[in-house]
Motif scaffolding. Structure first.
Motif, mmCIF file in Angstrom:
data_model
loop_
_atom_site.group_PDB
_atom_site.id
_atom_site.type_symbol
_atom_site.label_atom_id
_atom_site.label_comp_id
_atom_site.label_asym_id
_atom_site.label_seq_id
_atom_site.Cartn_x
_atom_site.Cartn_y
_atom_site.Cartn_z
ATOM 1 N N LYS A 123 38.619 38.658 43.730
ATOM 2 C CA LYS A 123 38.444 38.649 42.276
ATOM 3 C C LYS A 123 37.078 39.212 41.899
ATOM 4 O O LYS A 123 36.953 39.988 40.938
ATOM 5 C CB LYS A 123 38.584 37.221 41.746
ATOM 6 C CG LYS A 123 38.298 37.082 40.250
ATOM 7 C CD LYS A 123 38.381 35.622 39.832
ATOM 8 C CE LYS A 123 37.880 35.430 38.397
ATOM 9 N NZ LYS A 123 38.769 36.061 37.416
ATOM 10 N N ARG A 145 55.228 37.932 40.816
ATOM 11 C CA ARG A 145 55.085 36.617 40.176
ATOM 12 C C ARG A 145 56.309 35.727 40.374
ATOM 13 O O ARG A 145 56.332 34.581 39.915
ATOM 14 C CB ARG A 145 54.817 36.794 38.676
ATOM 15 C CG ARG A 145 53.462 37.452 38.373
ATOM 16 C CD ARG A 145 53.151 37.407 36.887
ATOM 17 N NE ARG A 145 51.917 38.100 36.549
ATOM 18 C CZ ARG A 145 50.699 37.552 36.614
ATOM 19 N NH1 ARG A 145 50.559 36.317 37.014
ATOM 20 N NH2 ARG A 145 49.627 38.263 36.272
ATOM 21 N N PHE A 201 46.064 40.540 47.297
ATOM 22 C CA PHE A 201 46.847 40.166 46.124
ATOM 23 C C PHE A 201 48.258 40.710 46.268
ATOM 24 O O PHE A 201 48.468 41.812 46.780
ATOM 25 C CB PHE A 201 46.228 40.736 44.847
ATOM 26 C CG PHE A 201 45.165 39.876 44.236
ATOM 27 C CD1 PHE A 201 45.493 38.672 43.637
ATOM 28 C CD2 PHE A 201 43.825 40.267 44.250
ATOM 29 C CE1 PHE A 201 44.507 37.867 43.056
ATOM 30 C CE2 PHE A 201 42.844 39.483 43.676
ATOM 31 C CZ PHE A 201 43.187 38.270 43.079
ATOM 32 N N ASP A 261 47.946 31.137 36.553
ATOM 33 C CA ASP A 261 47.626 32.329 35.755
ATOM 34 C C ASP A 261 47.083 33.452 36.628
ATOM 35 O O ASP A 261 46.051 34.056 36.311
ATOM 36 C CB ASP A 261 46.606 31.978 34.660
ATOM 37 C CG ASP A 261 47.159 30.971 33.668
ATOM 38 O OD1 ASP A 261 48.277 31.190 33.169
ATOM 39 O OD2 ASP A 261 46.476 29.966 33.414
ATOM 40 N N ALA A 262 47.759 33.723 37.721
ATOM 41 C CA ALA A 262 47.295 34.787 38.615
ATOM 42 C C ALA A 262 48.426 35.229 39.523
ATOM 43 O O ALA A 262 49.412 34.504 39.716
ATOM 44 C CB ALA A 262 46.116 34.300 39.459
ATOM 45 N N TYR A 263 48.285 36.437 40.046
ATOM 46 C CA TYR A 263 49.226 36.900 41.060
ATOM 47 C C TYR A 263 49.033 36.072 42.333
ATOM 48 O O TYR A 263 47.942 35.567 42.599
ATOM 49 C CB TYR A 263 48.983 38.371 41.383
ATOM 50 C CG TYR A 263 49.519 39.331 40.349
ATOM 51 C CD1 TYR A 263 50.890 39.497 40.161
ATOM 52 C CD2 TYR A 263 48.648 40.091 39.570
ATOM 53 C CE1 TYR A 263 51.383 40.389 39.221
ATOM 54 C CE2 TYR A 263 49.129 40.988 38.627
ATOM 55 C CZ TYR A 263 50.501 41.127 38.449
ATOM 56 O OH TYR A 263 50.979 42.013 37.520
ATOM 57 N N GLU A 266 43.809 43.596 35.946
ATOM 58 C CA GLU A 266 44.616 42.365 35.989
ATOM 59 C C GLU A 266 44.056 41.407 37.026
ATOM 60 O O GLU A 266 43.934 40.199 36.778
ATOM 61 C CB GLU A 266 46.065 42.707 36.316
ATOM 62 C CG GLU A 266 46.840 43.385 35.212
ATOM 63 C CD GLU A 266 48.311 43.484 35.543
ATOM 64 O OE1 GLU A 266 49.030 42.474 35.403
ATOM 65 O OE2 GLU A 266 48.749 44.564 35.977
ATOM 66 N N PHE A 267 43.729 41.932 38.210
ATOM 67 C CA PHE A 267 43.186 41.080 39.263
ATOM 68 C C PHE A 267 41.880 40.423 38.834
ATOM 69 O O PHE A 267 41.629 39.258 39.147
ATOM 70 C CB PHE A 267 42.936 41.907 40.534
ATOM 71 C CG PHE A 267 44.182 42.409 41.214
ATOM 72 C CD1 PHE A 267 45.388 41.738 41.079
ATOM 73 C CD2 PHE A 267 44.138 43.548 42.001
ATOM 74 C CE1 PHE A 267 46.539 42.196 41.709
ATOM 75 C CE2 PHE A 267 45.280 44.010 42.640
ATOM 76 C CZ PHE A 267 46.481 43.335 42.496
ATOM 77 N N ASP A 269 42.342 37.279 36.780
ATOM 78 C CA ASP A 269 43.126 36.191 37.372
ATOM 79 C C ASP A 269 42.250 34.993 37.723
ATOM 80 O O ASP A 269 41.102 35.146 38.135
ATOM 81 C CB ASP A 269 43.842 36.674 38.639
ATOM 82 C CG ASP A 269 45.067 37.512 38.329
ATOM 83 O OD1 ASP A 269 45.458 37.569 37.156
ATOM 84 O OD2 ASP A 269 45.635 38.107 39.274
ATOM 85 N N ASP A 270 42.823 33.799 37.550
ATOM 86 C CA ASP A 270 42.148 32.563 37.939
ATOM 87 C C ASP A 270 42.717 32.102 39.279
ATOM 88 O O ASP A 270 43.848 31.626 39.348
ATOM 89 C CB ASP A 270 42.359 31.488 36.873
ATOM 90 C CG ASP A 270 41.637 30.187 37.203
ATOM 91 O OD1 ASP A 270 40.968 30.118 38.263
ATOM 92 O OD2 ASP A 270 41.744 29.222 36.419
ATOM 93 N N VAL A 271 41.940 32.284 40.340
ATOM 94 C CA VAL A 271 42.420 31.940 41.679
ATOM 95 C C VAL A 271 41.657 30.742 42.252
ATOM 96 O O VAL A 271 41.530 30.586 43.468
ATOM 97 C CB VAL A 271 42.294 33.151 42.628
ATOM 98 C CG1 VAL A 271 43.244 34.257 42.225
ATOM 99 C CG2 VAL A 271 40.848 33.675 42.663
#
Length: 210
Positions: A39, A186, A182, A160-162, A65-66, A69-71
């Protein structure tokens, strides 16, 4: 008398700390560390200095997009294990490994394992740019762990992430080589059965507790 006792106590604690075993991260913690590193890469403009990368609009759209993301907190973690060579042989033309030496066969099996996330990405998107975007920020780490005895893949899902796929390749003396990627899918885990009918016969997908 109290002062010497206090100094002795402090000295004992210092010695214990000196010889204490260092804290080792679990495989899940290692995977989340690599996810956060990806990220950070996706969010860092200076990381992509090559003009050839900047000219690819589709690639940078995926990287954007990445980066958002929240990972940090997974909703679930899955383990994919089994014979990745037989799996690949069931869906595409690959060499017959029966004539391989044990050393060559092991290397080939690890290459099938490490190539699975890229195959998954391409099957999910049919886009070379998406595969490239995931590959260019892929992160790696080598560490020691006794948590696994066979090479496998952990897949982290987020709200909320891939998803993030982390391959763990077992080496000598409990060494583990981890690679995080990633995955632009989804709908995992149901999607794998739709994409790869061989998944149930050759590979096991199991949700794990952590």
């Amino acid at each position: 008398m109290k002062r010497p006792l206090l100094l002795l106590l402090i000295l004992n604690v210092a010695v214990l700390n000196l010889f204490a075993k260092p804290f080792k991260k679990t495989l899940v913690e290692q995977g989340l560390y690599l996810a956060s590193l990806m990220k950070e890469k996706a969010s860092c403009d200076s990381y992509f200095a090559e003009a050839s990368l900047k000219d690819d609009d589709d690639l940078f759209a995926t990287l954007s997009e990445f980066s958002s993301d929240d990972v940090s907190k997974p909703t679930a973690v899955y383990k994919i294990s089994g014979n990745f060579t037989e799996f690949m042989q069931g869906i595409q033309a690959t060499p017959d490994t029966k004539a391989f030496s044990p050393v060559l066969r092991k290397e080939f099996e690890l290459s099938m394992l490490s190539g699975f996330p890229a195959l998954w990405n391409f099957s999910a998107t049919n886009s070379v740019s998406c595969v490239a975007a995931a590959s260019v920020i892929s992160s790696h780490k080598v560490f020691v762990s006794k948590e696994i005895s066979e090479s496998c893949i952990y897949v982290f899902t987020f709200e909320d992430a891939y998803p993030v796929a982390v391959t763990f390749e077992c080496g000598e003396d409990n060494a583990v080589f981890a690679t995080a990627t990633f995955v632009l899918d989804r709908h995992f885990p149901k999607s794998l059965e739709d994409m790869f009918p061989e998944i149930g016969r050759r590979l096991n997908v199991k949700k794990i507790s952590y």
